[in-house]
Design an enzyme around this catalytic site. Structure first.
Site, PDB file in Angstrom:
ATOM      1  N   ASP A  64       0.804  -1.222   0.000  1.00  0.00           N
ATOM      2  CA  ASP A  64       0.000   0.000   0.000  1.00  0.00           C
ATOM      3  C   ASP A  64       0.846   1.286   0.000  1.00  0.00           C
ATOM      4  O   ASP A  64       0.354   2.344  -0.366  1.00  0.00           O
ATOM      5  CB  ASP A  64      -0.932   0.018   1.222  1.00  0.00           C
ATOM      6  CG  ASP A  64      -0.196  -0.216   2.537  1.00  0.00           C
ATOM      7  OD1 ASP A  64       1.044  -0.372   2.507  1.00  0.00           O
ATOM      8  OD2 ASP A  64      -0.845  -0.252   3.601  1.00  0.00           O
ATOM      9  N   HIS A  65       2.094   1.204   0.403  1.00  0.00           N
ATOM     10  CA  HIS A  65       2.913   2.415   0.513  1.00  0.00           C
ATOM     11  C   HIS A  65       3.624   2.752  -0.802  1.00  0.00           C
ATOM     12  O   HIS A  65       3.477   3.835  -1.341  1.00  0.00           O
ATOM     13  CB  HIS A  65       3.971   2.252   1.607  1.00  0.00           C
ATOM     14  CG  HIS A  65       3.456   2.446   2.998  1.00  0.00           C
ATOM     15  ND1 HIS A  65       2.494   1.651   3.553  1.00  0.00           N
ATOM     16  CD2 HIS A  65       3.791   3.347   3.956  1.00  0.00           C
ATOM     17  CE1 HIS A  65       2.249   2.059   4.792  1.00  0.00           C
ATOM     18  NE2 HIS A  65       3.029   3.088   5.061  1.00  0.00           N
ATOM     19  N   ASP A 119       4.024  -1.011  11.314  1.00  0.00           N
ATOM     20  CA  ASP A 119       3.532   0.302  10.940  1.00  0.00           C
ATOM     21  C   ASP A 119       2.914   0.916  12.185  1.00  0.00           C
ATOM     22  O   ASP A 119       2.154   0.260  12.900  1.00  0.00           O
ATOM     23  CB  ASP A 119       2.483   0.202   9.828  1.00  0.00           C
ATOM     24  CG  ASP A 119       2.208   1.580   9.264  1.00  0.00           C
ATOM     25  OD1 ASP A 119       2.786   1.919   8.214  1.00  0.00           O
ATOM     26  OD2 ASP A 119       1.443   2.337   9.894  1.00  0.00           O
ATOM     27  N   ARG A 379      -0.449  12.878  10.027  1.00  0.00           N
ATOM     28  CA  ARG A 379       0.848  13.494  10.328  1.00  0.00           C
ATOM     29  C   ARG A 379       1.082  14.686   9.418  1.00  0.00           C
ATOM     30  O   ARG A 379       0.825  14.600   8.214  1.00  0.00           O
ATOM     31  CB  ARG A 379       1.991  12.483  10.109  1.00  0.00           C
ATOM     32  CG  ARG A 379       1.921  11.381  11.106  1.00  0.00           C
ATOM     33  CD  ARG A 379       3.139  10.495  11.123  1.00  0.00           C
ATOM     34  NE  ARG A 379       3.001   9.634  12.278  1.00  0.00           N
ATOM     35  CZ  ARG A 379       3.305   8.347  12.319  1.00  0.00           C
ATOM     36  NH1 ARG A 379       3.826   7.765  11.257  1.00  0.00           N
ATOM     37  NH2 ARG A 379       3.126   7.658  13.412  1.00  0.00           N
ATOM     38  N   SER A 535       6.742   7.360  12.869  1.00  0.00           N
ATOM     39  CA  SER A 535       6.697   6.068  12.201  1.00  0.00           C
ATOM     40  C   SER A 535       7.451   4.963  12.942  1.00  0.00           C
ATOM     41  O   SER A 535       8.301   5.215  13.783  1.00  0.00           O
ATOM     42  CB  SER A 535       7.304   6.268  10.818  1.00  0.00           C
ATOM     43  OG  SER A 535       8.034   5.156  10.410  1.00  0.00           O
ATOM     44  N   ARG A 537       9.338   2.867  11.280  1.00  0.00           N
ATOM     45  CA  ARG A 537      10.359   2.403  10.326  1.00  0.00           C
ATOM     46  C   ARG A 537      11.686   2.103  11.025  1.00  0.00           C
ATOM     47  O   ARG A 537      12.312   2.974  11.612  1.00  0.00           O
ATOM     48  CB  ARG A 537      10.538   3.435   9.195  1.00  0.00           C
ATOM     49  CG  ARG A 537      10.975   4.805   9.638  1.00  0.00           C
ATOM     50  CD  ARG A 537      10.893   5.817   8.500  1.00  0.00           C
ATOM     51  NE  ARG A 537       9.501   6.165   8.234  1.00  0.00           N
ATOM     52  CZ  ARG A 537       9.095   7.357   7.786  1.00  0.00           C
ATOM     53  NH1 ARG A 537       9.966   8.309   7.516  1.00  0.00           N
ATOM     54  NH2 ARG A 537       7.821   7.608   7.578  1.00  0.00           N
TER      55      ARG A 537
HETATM   56  C1  MIC Z   1       4.042   6.541   8.250  1.00  0.00           C
HETATM   57  O1  MIC Z   1       2.859   6.849   8.299  1.00  0.00           O
HETATM   58  O2  MIC Z   1       4.962   7.267   8.653  1.00  0.00           O
HETATM   59  C2  MIC Z   1       4.401   5.183   7.686  1.00  0.00           C
HETATM   60  C3  MIC Z   1       5.047   5.407   6.388  1.00  0.00           C
HETATM   61  O3  MIC Z   1       3.238   4.428   7.493  1.00  0.00           O
HETATM   62  C4  MIC Z   1       5.321   4.500   8.691  1.00  0.00           C
HETATM   63  C5  MIC Z   1       5.915   3.244   8.230  1.00  0.00           C
HETATM   64  C6  MIC Z   1       7.078   3.434   7.312  1.00  0.00           C
HETATM   65  O4  MIC Z   1       7.858   4.355   7.489  1.00  0.00           O
HETATM   66  O5  MIC Z   1       7.199   2.609   6.419  1.00  0.00           O
HETATM   67  C7  MIC Z   1       4.685   4.221  10.042  1.00  0.00           C
HETATM   68  O6  MIC Z   1       3.773   4.906  10.429  1.00  0.00           O
HETATM   69  O7  MIC Z   1       5.154   3.344  10.784  1.00  0.00           O
HETATM   70 FE1  SF4 Z   2      -0.035   4.852   5.024  1.00  0.00          FE
HETATM   71 FE2  SF4 Z   2       1.267   5.599   7.239  1.00  0.00          FE
HETATM   72 FE3  SF4 Z   2      -0.212   7.333   5.864  1.00  0.00          FE
HETATM   73 FE4  SF4 Z   2      -1.400   5.428   7.199  1.00  0.00          FE
HETATM   74  S1  SF4 Z   2      -0.178   7.066   8.046  1.00  0.00           S
HETATM   75  S2  SF4 Z   2      -1.874   6.071   5.116  1.00  0.00           S
HETATM   76  S3  SF4 Z   2       0.019   3.733   6.953  1.00  0.00           S
HETATM   77  S4  SF4 Z   2       1.644   6.322   5.158  1.00  0.00           S
END
Ligand code: MIC
Ligand code: SF4
Length: 643
Positions: A64-65, A119, A379, A535, A537
């Protein structure tokens, strides 16, 4: 004394430790999820553990990313994840099927179960009464292999909801109010449990919006009871058999109580650049806007889309605004196509995006320079949209849609009467984009397909006995993992290539850092409070590891990032006396002697600033297990040593 809902589920799953607040417990994990941006690494780690088949009740991998395929990298990663899943017993949700949290809630989540996901928004599952926690990829790999997941036994905050939301006031406004009250670090070490009469007035998607964005509080997770509303939702998803009633005991005791009267809330926005910088729309109304994005795991449910379509119906998006909409899942997209809501959006001039994270993670739709963008996401960290000086406001779908038409920030209450929006009795169910794994006895038939961008991940050495290193970087408060390891369309395709992605480590703060760190060979990063928020990550730990960062010394840490540092074998230290932060400058020589002995036997580390010739102390707030992990050089070494 009665128990909170959180305690009931945790006690059902404890396999190590005692339910004592602040102490470490190990829990059994029933379900896992991964997404593609963290998944490649998680599955490489899973492979390295040598467990043939996952041992959870259900593990699902979502794509999905990284769906913008502007080169071979993302597509290669998708193919890799698909093949690993097929072989090792994991369900594979193909690209196009939707955002992990939205799909997991619809199709797989079960009240009372534990779920960890690579995630940070995994707590979305709390909307149906799960203990759903965001974790680093390595922790998820261990859980898939049947290993225990460790957390600090949390403090529990009761958010008591009374009343009912006024027309055009949304679930988003509830979580924005909680963020306003608690701040982005107010939830660290806590679970947020929603109770009270007001709960009944909120549908499952609304509850999920609230638990999803509870991640922004820094909380371990958030949870709603599982009640009649949950049963109806699961029934409409053809999963009534998954329902159990779950709630806290009436005499449960909480560590903190927050009371919110839903009827008193107003539409709100989180202003740049922090989810807790909350203001009322009535104060912001009239501000000219450039872009509106509707979607993300926070606000992309069918209910959200129906409201947006109603507002857009028969109108045209303001000529000064670009409106993008990404429905959260194939189910949602299918249903709005069937019931005509999609047509209304298209008619109004919305740019319809695929069911994926998209703009939320900077995968396209970056705003214009200095552009003001209203987003229904969770975010709004600086630079995350892909435009360094973009100004992102986090709002409800209602605020987003009405503002897109007006061209300025608009209070949706100006729309007047609101019709009742209800969920269908039956959702359109078709799981044809979820590929089941092959039977265990045929797993040898599956070849795992690795593209050239997939590089081995770095593994730390056992801990050194003396760390003499320069302060390679000094940063301030609230540093997010988006600062440490930025995402976006350009950098995300490098998620399976740590040497390459490391070139962008801390790019938001100091583009020279990666080069300097490699030259220094060993370094220590110094930072302020709530370091590593955001995140999950693990790249925000693996890239520093690759660049030679041995320790991170800050005022306080966010939960998942601190766990990721330990998993990577990097020492997380906090200032015993915060005033020492001001005495250290970037490029000071720092010396820690007898590190191993100090970590084995003490909660403090003595550090010398050789440049300025003074000594100070840092705290290391670690469990026995974490100490051993650091000594071994991270989780993988530790697991191997123990095996
Ligand atoms: C995000 O919303 O920051 C992400 C991208 O979903 C991350 C995961 C990632 O960095 O791959 C998260 O929330 O953990
Ligand atoms: Fe995707 Fe993270 Fe955004 Fe949710 S917050 S839509 S998991 S990138």
């Amino acid at each position: 004394m009665g128990l909170t809902l959180t305690e009931k589920i945790l006690r059902n799953h404890i396999v190590e430790g005692e339910p004592v607040k602040g102490s470490e417990i190990g829990i059994r994990i029933d379900q896992t999820l991964t997404q593609d941006a963290t998944g490649t690494m998680a599955y490489l780690e899973f492979e390295a553990m040598g467990v043939p088949r996952v041992k959870t009740e259900k593990s699902v991998a979502y794509i999905d990313h990284n769906t913008l395929q502007s080169g071979f990298e993302n597509a290669d990663d998708h193919r890799f994840i698909g093949s690993v899943c097929k072989k090792h017993g994991i369900y594979f949700s193909r690209p196009g099927n939707g955002i992990c949290h939205q799909v997991h809630l619809e199709r797989f989540g079960i009240p009372g179960k534990t779920l960890i996901g690579s995630d940070s928004h995994t707590p979305t599952g709390g909307g149906i009464g799960m203990i759903a926690i965001g974790a680093g990829g390595m922790d998820v790999a261990v859980a898939m292999g049947g290993g225990t997941y460790y957390i600090t036994y949390p403090k529990i905050v009761k958010v008591e909801l009374s009343g009912k939301l006024s027309p055009w006031v949304a679930a988003k406004d509830v979580i924005l109010e909680v963020l306003r009250i608690m701040s982005v670090k107010g939830g660290v070490g806590k679970v947020i449990e929603y109770c009270g009469e007001g709960v009944k007035t909120l549908s499952v998607p609304e509850r999920a919006t609230i638990t999803n964005m509870g991640a922004e509080l820094g909380a371990t997770t958030s949870i709603f009871p599982s009640d009649e509303t949950t049963r109806e939702f699961l029934k409409a998803q053809g999963r009534e058999q998954d329902y159990t009633e779950l709630k806290a005991d009436d005499d449960a005791e909480y560590d903190e109580i927050i009371k919110i009267d839903l009827s008193e809330l107003e539409p709100m926005a989180a202003c740049p650049h922090s989810p807790d910088n909350v203001k009322k729309i009535s104060e912001l109304a009239g501000m000219k806007i450039d872009q509106v994005c509707i979607g993300s795991c926070t606000n992309s449910s069918l209910l959200d889309m129906l409201k947006v379509a109603y507002i857009l119906d028969g109108k045209t998006v303001d000529p000064g605004v670009s409106l993008a909409i990404a429905p959260g899942s194939k189910q949602v997209l299918n249903m709005i196509a069937e019931n005509g809501a999609l047509g209304k959006m298209i008619d109004a001039g919305a740019r319809i995006l695929e069911s994926a994270c998209g703009p939320c993670i900077g995968m396209g739709q970056s705003p214009n320079s200095g552009g003001i963008s209203l987003r229904t996401f969770n975010r709004n960290f600086e630079g995350r949209s892909g435009t360094k000086d973009g100004q992102i406001y986090l709002v409800s779908p209602e605020v987003a849609a009405v503002s897109a038409l007006a061209g300025v920030m608009t209070d949706p209450r100006t729309l007047g009467d609101m019709p009742e929006f209800t969920l269908p009795e039956v959702f359109t169910i078709n799981d044809n984009m979820v590929v089941p794994p092959i039977e265990a006895d045929r797993m040898d038939e599956v070849e795992v397909l690795r593209g050239p961008n997939i590089k081995p991940f770095p593994v730390s050495e056992p801990l050194l006995d003396t760390i003499d290193a320069k302060c390679g970087l000094k940063v301030g408060d609230n540093i997010t993992t988006d600062h440490i390891m930025p995402a976006g369309a350009k950098i995300l395709p490098l998620r399976s290539n740590i040497p390459k992605i490391s070139e962008y480590c801390f790019a938001v703060c100091d583009e020279e850092f990666p080069k300097r760190a490699l030259e220094l060979k060993r370094s220590i990063v110094v930072g302020g409070s709530n370091y590593g928020q955001g995140s999950s990550r693990e790249h925000a730990a693996l890239a520093p590891l690759y660049l030679g960062v041995k320790a991170v010394l800050v005022k306080s840490f966010a939960r998942i990032h601190m766990a990721n540092l330990i998993n990577a074998g990097i020492i997380p230290m906090t200032f015993a006396n915060e005033a020492d932060y001001d005495r250290i400058d970037q490029m000071d020589d720092l010396l820690i002697e007898n590190v191993r002995a100090q970590i084995e036997s003490s909660d403090r580390l003595k550090i010398k600033d050789v440049t300025k010739d003074f000594e100070f102390e840092a705290k290391i707030d670690l469990s026995e297990r974490q100490r051993k992990m650091l000594l071994a050089g991270g989780l993988l070494n530790y697991t191997k040593n123990n095996a």
